[in-house]
Write a protein that holds these residues in place. Structure first.
Motif, PDB file in Angstrom:
ATOM      1  N   ASP A 189      68.401  13.794  28.696  1.00  0.00           N
ATOM      2  CA  ASP A 189      67.571  12.596  28.532  1.00  0.00           C
ATOM      3  C   ASP A 189      66.744  12.338  29.785  1.00  0.00           C
ATOM      4  O   ASP A 189      67.026  12.873  30.857  1.00  0.00           O
ATOM      5  CB  ASP A 189      68.431  11.378  28.154  1.00  0.00           C
ATOM      6  N   THR A 190      65.701  11.536  29.608  1.00  0.00           N
ATOM      7  CA  THR A 190      64.858  11.172  30.756  1.00  0.00           C
ATOM      8  C   THR A 190      65.168   9.722  31.127  1.00  0.00           C
ATOM      9  O   THR A 190      64.274   8.929  31.396  1.00  0.00           O
ATOM     10  CB  THR A 190      63.372  11.314  30.405  1.00  0.00           C
ATOM     11  N   GLY A 191      66.470   9.385  31.089  1.00  0.00           N
ATOM     12  CA  GLY A 191      66.878   7.993  31.223  1.00  0.00           C
ATOM     13  C   GLY A 191      67.161   7.539  32.642  1.00  0.00           C
ATOM     14  O   GLY A 191      66.627   8.082  33.611  1.00  0.00           O
ATOM     15  N   LEU A 192      68.085   6.565  32.734  1.00  0.00           N
ATOM     16  CA  LEU A 192      68.360   5.896  34.005  1.00  0.00           C
ATOM     17  C   LEU A 192      68.994   6.806  35.043  1.00  0.00           C
ATOM     18  O   LEU A 192      68.842   6.586  36.242  1.00  0.00           O
ATOM     19  CB  LEU A 192      69.335   4.743  33.773  1.00  0.00           C
ATOM     20  N   GLY A 193      69.740   7.811  34.560  1.00  0.00           N
ATOM     21  CA  GLY A 193      70.481   8.666  35.492  1.00  0.00           C
ATOM     22  C   GLY A 193      71.748   7.969  35.982  1.00  0.00           C
ATOM     23  O   GLY A 193      71.967   6.775  35.712  1.00  0.00           O
ATOM     24  N   ILE A 194      72.577   8.720  36.688  1.00  0.00           N
ATOM     25  CA  ILE A 194      73.888   8.207  37.128  1.00  0.00           C
ATOM     26  C   ILE A 194      74.076   8.608  38.587  1.00  0.00           C
ATOM     27  O   ILE A 194      73.833   9.761  38.956  1.00  0.00           O
ATOM     28  CB  ILE A 194      75.025   8.852  36.288  1.00  0.00           C
ATOM     29  N   ASP A 210      77.381   1.572  34.814  1.00  0.00           N
ATOM     30  CA  ASP A 210      76.482   0.418  34.771  1.00  0.00           C
ATOM     31  C   ASP A 210      77.071  -0.574  33.753  1.00  0.00           C
ATOM     32  O   ASP A 210      76.813  -0.477  32.549  1.00  0.00           O
ATOM     33  CB  ASP A 210      75.094   0.925  34.326  1.00  0.00           C
ATOM     34  N   LYS A 211      77.891  -1.495  34.275  1.00  0.00           N
ATOM     35  CA  LYS A 211      78.664  -2.370  33.372  1.00  0.00           C
ATOM     36  C   LYS A 211      77.766  -3.233  32.509  1.00  0.00           C
ATOM     37  O   LYS A 211      77.970  -3.378  31.313  1.00  0.00           O
ATOM     38  CB  LYS A 211      79.601  -3.261  34.193  1.00  0.00           C
ATOM     39  N   GLY A 212      76.739  -3.820  33.144  1.00  0.00           N
ATOM     40  CA  GLY A 212      75.853  -4.744  32.434  1.00  0.00           C
ATOM     41  C   GLY A 212      75.174  -4.048  31.269  1.00  0.00           C
ATOM     42  O   GLY A 212      75.190  -4.537  30.134  1.00  0.00           O
ATOM     43  N   ARG A 213      74.633  -2.884  31.542  1.00  0.00           N
ATOM     44  CA  ARG A 213      73.907  -2.144  30.513  1.00  0.00           C
ATOM     45  C   ARG A 213      74.856  -1.734  29.379  1.00  0.00           C
ATOM     46  O   ARG A 213      74.519  -1.845  28.197  1.00  0.00           O
ATOM     47  CB  ARG A 213      73.286  -0.896  31.162  1.00  0.00           C
ATOM     48  N   ARG A 243      70.215  12.824  37.778  1.00  0.00           N
ATOM     49  CA  ARG A 243      69.469  12.336  38.943  1.00  0.00           C
ATOM     50  C   ARG A 243      69.013  10.927  38.644  1.00  0.00           C
ATOM     51  O   ARG A 243      68.409  10.663  37.592  1.00  0.00           O
ATOM     52  CB  ARG A 243      68.253  13.234  39.209  1.00  0.00           C
ATOM     53  N   VAL A 244      69.340  10.028  39.563  1.00  0.00           N
ATOM     54  CA  VAL A 244      69.012   8.615  39.337  1.00  0.00           C
ATOM     55  C   VAL A 244      67.506   8.469  39.134  1.00  0.00           C
ATOM     56  O   VAL A 244      66.710   9.013  39.892  1.00  0.00           O
ATOM     57  CB  VAL A 244      69.497   7.755  40.526  1.00  0.00           C
ATOM     58  N   GLY A 245      67.169   7.747  38.066  1.00  0.00           N
ATOM     59  CA  GLY A 245      65.753   7.489  37.781  1.00  0.00           C
ATOM     60  C   GLY A 245      65.057   8.639  37.072  1.00  0.00           C
ATOM     61  O   GLY A 245      63.922   8.490  36.602  1.00  0.00           O
ATOM     62  N   LYS A 246      65.715   9.789  36.980  1.00  0.00           N
ATOM     63  CA  LYS A 246      65.076  10.947  36.337  1.00  0.00           C
ATOM     64  C   LYS A 246      65.718  11.252  34.979  1.00  0.00           C
ATOM     65  O   LYS A 246      65.029  11.570  34.023  1.00  0.00           O
ATOM     66  CB  LYS A 246      65.223  12.208  37.217  1.00  0.00           C
ATOM     67  N   GLY A 247      67.053  11.182  34.944  1.00  0.00           N
ATOM     68  CA  GLY A 247      67.718  11.470  33.672  1.00  0.00           C
ATOM     69  C   GLY A 247      69.007  12.245  33.854  1.00  0.00           C
ATOM     70  O   GLY A 247      69.398  12.555  34.985  1.00  0.00           O
ATOM     71  N   SER A 248      69.661  12.517  32.722  1.00  0.00           N
ATOM     72  CA  SER A 248      70.975  13.161  32.765  1.00  0.00           C
ATOM     73  C   SER A 248      71.051  14.286  31.740  1.00  0.00           C
ATOM     74  O   SER A 248      70.353  14.279  30.737  1.00  0.00           O
ATOM     75  CB  SER A 248      72.070  12.153  32.408  1.00  0.00           C
TER      76      SER A 248
END
Ligand code: ADP
Length: 271
Positions: A189-194, A210-213, A243-248
């Motif tokens: 994915d091109t998501g939030l990353g971890i 990311d508890k809130g999400r 990668r944070v901001g890039k995806g997982s």
């Protein structure tokens, strides 16, 4: 032979001597069994009253009852919260079944390409107005020898997570391919990353980066624990890179022994 007695027997060399170490972990094993039975029982007990409550809420929240319109926001909240509890109970039951040594582990021929197509269609619905670009890259027509329900659980959990943790308009790619020694199912994915420090712990029960999400998405925090146990039962491994901001990328690698040619259909047999 008493199945209740669990021993760990090891021989080690120490200062020119052989040491035989016998460790009795029967009690620990028994406690783990009691814990698993407890979770399974509590989940069963909760499931029935919950489904009754949900049934009543659905009846009250019916459009045909305009006199109850004022209560609509309250019914909506009640429905959301009970749906959340239902998901939690279902996930706890799934997990306790996967952990249990006695649970059935029925093996059959699993049509992975078609299964992934079906889950990708569900993901489009789940994505809704977030409008993700969901791509299927099926480069192998191979099937797996495994448990249909468990494998469906693995793939749908990973794909649903990609939808939940990828912002609007992002891309989710579902891949199925073969290497010399493995079959691989991958969700990119091109998501939030971890962040790196969370990655090794994500498959622990209730661990959330990311508890809130997770809460906002209605997550139970049990999805990846379920994925890990189901994969273990298929001799498969899970690798997470991000990668944070890039995806997982979540990659499931199955041993070649479980990979099989799709069975012939009657059309193919008669050209
Ligand atoms: P949850 O119900 O919270 O999604 P999971 O066990 O499925 O529980 O996932 C554990 C945590 O891993 C999530 O709370 C989230 O922080 C993180 N996570 C899982 N999948 C992704 C992903 N595709 N992108 C970013 N974070 C993810």
């Amino acid at each position: 032979y008493d199945p209740k007695i669990k021993l760990d027997i090891r021989m080690i060399n120490y200062a020119d001597k052989h040491l035989l170490i016998i460790q009795d972990f029967s009690k620990l094993h028994h406690m783990e069994q009691v814990r698993q039975d407890f979770v399974a029982n509590v989940s069963h007990e909760l499931r029935t009253p919950l489904s009754v409550i949900v049934g009543y809420i659905e009846t009250l929240d019916d459009d045909d009852q305009p006199e109850l319109e004022a209560y609509a926001p309250i019914f909506h909240q009640m429905k959301q919260q009970s749906d959340r509890m239902t998901r939690l109970v279902e996930d706890l039951l799934t997990l306790s079944n996967l952990e249990s040594e006695q649970s059935s582990n029925h093996q059959n021929e699993v049509p992975v390409p078609d299964m992934l197509k079906g889950i990708a269609d569900d993901a489009i619905i789940l994505s809704g107005s977030r409008n993700h670009d969901i791509k299927l890259a099926i480069d192998s027509d191979q099937w797996l020898l495994g448990n249909t329900r468990e494998l469906h659980g693995v793939f749908s959990n990973l794909i649903a997570n990609a939808v939940h943790y990828t912002p609007e308009e992002g891309t989710i790619t579902i891949r199925w391919y073969q290497t010399a020694n493995n079959a691989v199912m991958e969700v990119v994915d091109t998501g939030l990353g971890i962040e790196e420090q969370h990655i090794d712990r994500l498959t622990e029960r209730f661990y959330r980066a990311d508890k809130g999400r997770s809460r906002a998405e209605g997550g139970t925090g049990l999805g990846l624990a379920i994925v890990k146990h189901a994969l273990q039962r298929h001799d498969a491994a899970l690798k997470i890179t991000s990668r944070v901001g890039k995806g997982s990328t979540f990659r499931c690698t199955f041993p070649i022994e479980r990979v099989m040619d799709p069975p012939f259909t009657s059309d193919e047999e008669t050209p």
